[in-house]
Design a protein around this motif. Structure first.
Motif, PDB file in Angstrom:
ATOM      1  N   LYS A  46      14.173  26.830  -6.954  1.00 21.05           N
ATOM      2  CA  LYS A  46      15.003  27.938  -7.448  1.00 21.05           C
ATOM      3  C   LYS A  46      14.862  28.086  -8.955  1.00 21.05           C
ATOM      4  N   CYS A  47      14.829  26.952  -9.648  1.00 18.00           N
ATOM      5  CA  CYS A  47      14.688  26.977 -11.102  1.00 18.00           C
ATOM      6  C   CYS A  47      13.385  27.655 -11.504  1.00 18.00           C
ATOM      7  N   ASN A  48      12.310  27.312 -10.816  1.00 18.18           N
ATOM      8  CA  ASN A  48      11.012  27.917 -11.121  1.00 18.18           C
ATOM      9  C   ASN A  48      10.971  29.387 -10.746  1.00 18.18           C
ATOM     10  N   ASP A  49      11.576  29.740  -9.611  1.00 22.64           N
ATOM     11  CA  ASP A  49      11.606  31.144  -9.192  1.00 22.64           C
ATOM     12  C   ASP A  49      12.394  31.999 -10.189  1.00 22.64           C
TER      13      ASP A  49
ATOM     14  N   LYS B  48      12.483  35.934 -14.650  1.00 22.78           N
ATOM     15  CA  LYS B  48      12.882  36.278 -16.003  1.00 22.78           C
ATOM     16  C   LYS B  48      11.666  36.653 -16.847  1.00 22.78           C
ATOM     17  N   SER B  49      10.584  35.878 -16.703  1.00 25.77           N
ATOM     18  CA  SER B  49       9.360  36.156 -17.453  1.00 25.77           C
ATOM     19  C   SER B  49       8.768  37.500 -17.040  1.00 25.77           C
TER      20      SER B  49
ATOM     21  N   LYS C  72       7.769  43.306 -18.198  1.00 28.80           N
ATOM     22  CA  LYS C  72       7.939  44.705 -17.780  1.00 28.80           C
ATOM     23  C   LYS C  72       8.653  45.510 -18.862  1.00 28.80           C
ATOM     24  N   LYS C  73       9.648  44.881 -19.495  1.00 25.49           N
ATOM     25  CA  LYS C  73      10.400  45.538 -20.570  1.00 25.49           C
ATOM     26  C   LYS C  73       9.492  45.823 -21.755  1.00 25.49           C
TER      27      LYS C  73
ATOM     28  N   PRO D  94       7.217  38.361 -25.232  1.00 21.76           N
ATOM     29  CA  PRO D  94       8.120  38.127 -24.110  1.00 21.76           C
ATOM     30  C   PRO D  94       8.307  36.642 -23.842  1.00 21.76           C
ATOM     31  N   ALA D  95       9.399  36.344 -23.171  1.00 21.39           N
ATOM     32  CA  ALA D  95       9.715  34.944 -22.872  1.00 21.39           C
ATOM     33  C   ALA D  95       8.601  34.291 -22.059  1.00 21.39           C
ATOM     34  N   LYS D  96       8.244  33.073 -22.386  1.00 18.60           N
ATOM     35  CA  LYS D  96       7.195  32.341 -21.684  1.00 18.60           C
ATOM     36  C   LYS D  96       7.819  31.411 -20.637  1.00 18.60           C
TER      37      LYS D  96
END
Length: 259
Positions: free
Chosen positions: A96-99, A104-105, A110-111, A132-134
């Motif tokens: 779940k943490c990885n998903d 989020k990435s 996309k943003k 963007p966040a890595k």
């Protein structure tokens, strides 16, 4: 004056009598001799007993036989008969943490793309925005799919044989297909015996790079390799014809065996 016999004088005749043939006999209880003591010495346990032959009558190797003749089989396709010990599953919280981190990435990318697109449409110079966040965070990535085999159903995992790089998709549909097999049952695995897997596993006593997984009746549970390119999806067992598996088999069937 008469001297009393000392302990020495009493002990010496007793010792002589015991040493003499048919010497002193000691009576017990009602005058019956004690039965001889029976010492039950159990056999010393053999800690080197092997629970599988080097090779089964049907031709498959055991893990014991494979490791014993490691130099002979290393970096070659082999067929192993053994018991399934465990199929690795990524812990639910870790998955779940990885998903969540991947989602989020993806959202940040996309943003960023939307901002760049809007800048091109208006003709304005694109504003300098942060990257963007890595994929960084406090969660550990899940391990690549793998499972363990043993010569017995009770073999400990640290003594088992790791099988890596098995596919998690259906070759016909391309959809995800989890490996379904029962721990404690005997299976036959075919693949390359190696020290390192393509997906990053390593084992000094060897591991199997997966190519085919069947049950005791010969039913195929999984075939092919998750990492090898399509043209390398084949089995080359000594003394047997080359067998196409996975994507290569599917392609061959579609073209009628023509390349």
């Amino acid at each position: 004056m008469k001297r009393l016999p000392t302990v020495y004088h009493l002990a010496l005749p007793l010792a002589v009598a015991m040493l003499a043939p048919g010497g002193l006999r000691v009576a017990h209880g009602q005058g019956q001799a004690m039965p001889p003591i029976k010492v039950d010495l159990r056999a010393t346990p053999n800690f080197n007993v092997q629970n599988a032959p080097e090779k089964y009558p049907s031709g498959e190797m055991s893990i014991y036989g494979l490791r014993k003749h490691m130099a002979q089989y290393l970096d070659k396709d082999v067929q192993v008969k053994a018991f399934l010990l465990q199929i690795y599953e990524c812990p639910a919280e870790q998955r779940k943490c990885n998903d969540d981190l991947a989602a989020k990435s993806k959202k940040e990318k996309k943003k960023e793309y939307s901002k760049l697109k809007a800048g091109k449409e208006t003709g304005a110079a694109p504003s300098k925005t942060p990257e963007p966040a890595k994929m960084v965070g406090g969660c550990r990535p899940c391990d690549q799919p793998h499972f363990f085999l043993g010569d017995t159903a009770t073999t400990k995992l640290d003594h088992g044989l790791l099988v890596a790089d098995y596919p998690i998709k259906d070759w016909n549909t391309g959809k995800p297909k989890p490996l379904v097999a029962k721990a404690g049952e005997q299976y036959i695995v075919t693949g390359m015996f190696s020290i390192n897997s393509i997906g990053g596993f390593a084992a000094s006593d060897g591991l199997i790079i997966h190519k085919k997984f069947t049950d005791a009746t010969g039913k195929v549970i999984a075939e092919g390799n998750a990492v090898l390119p399509p043209d390398a999806q084949d089995i080359k067992l000594e003394g047997k014809p080359v067998e196409a598996v996975g994507g290569k088999r599917i392609d061959a069937e579609k073209t009628g065996g023509k390349k």
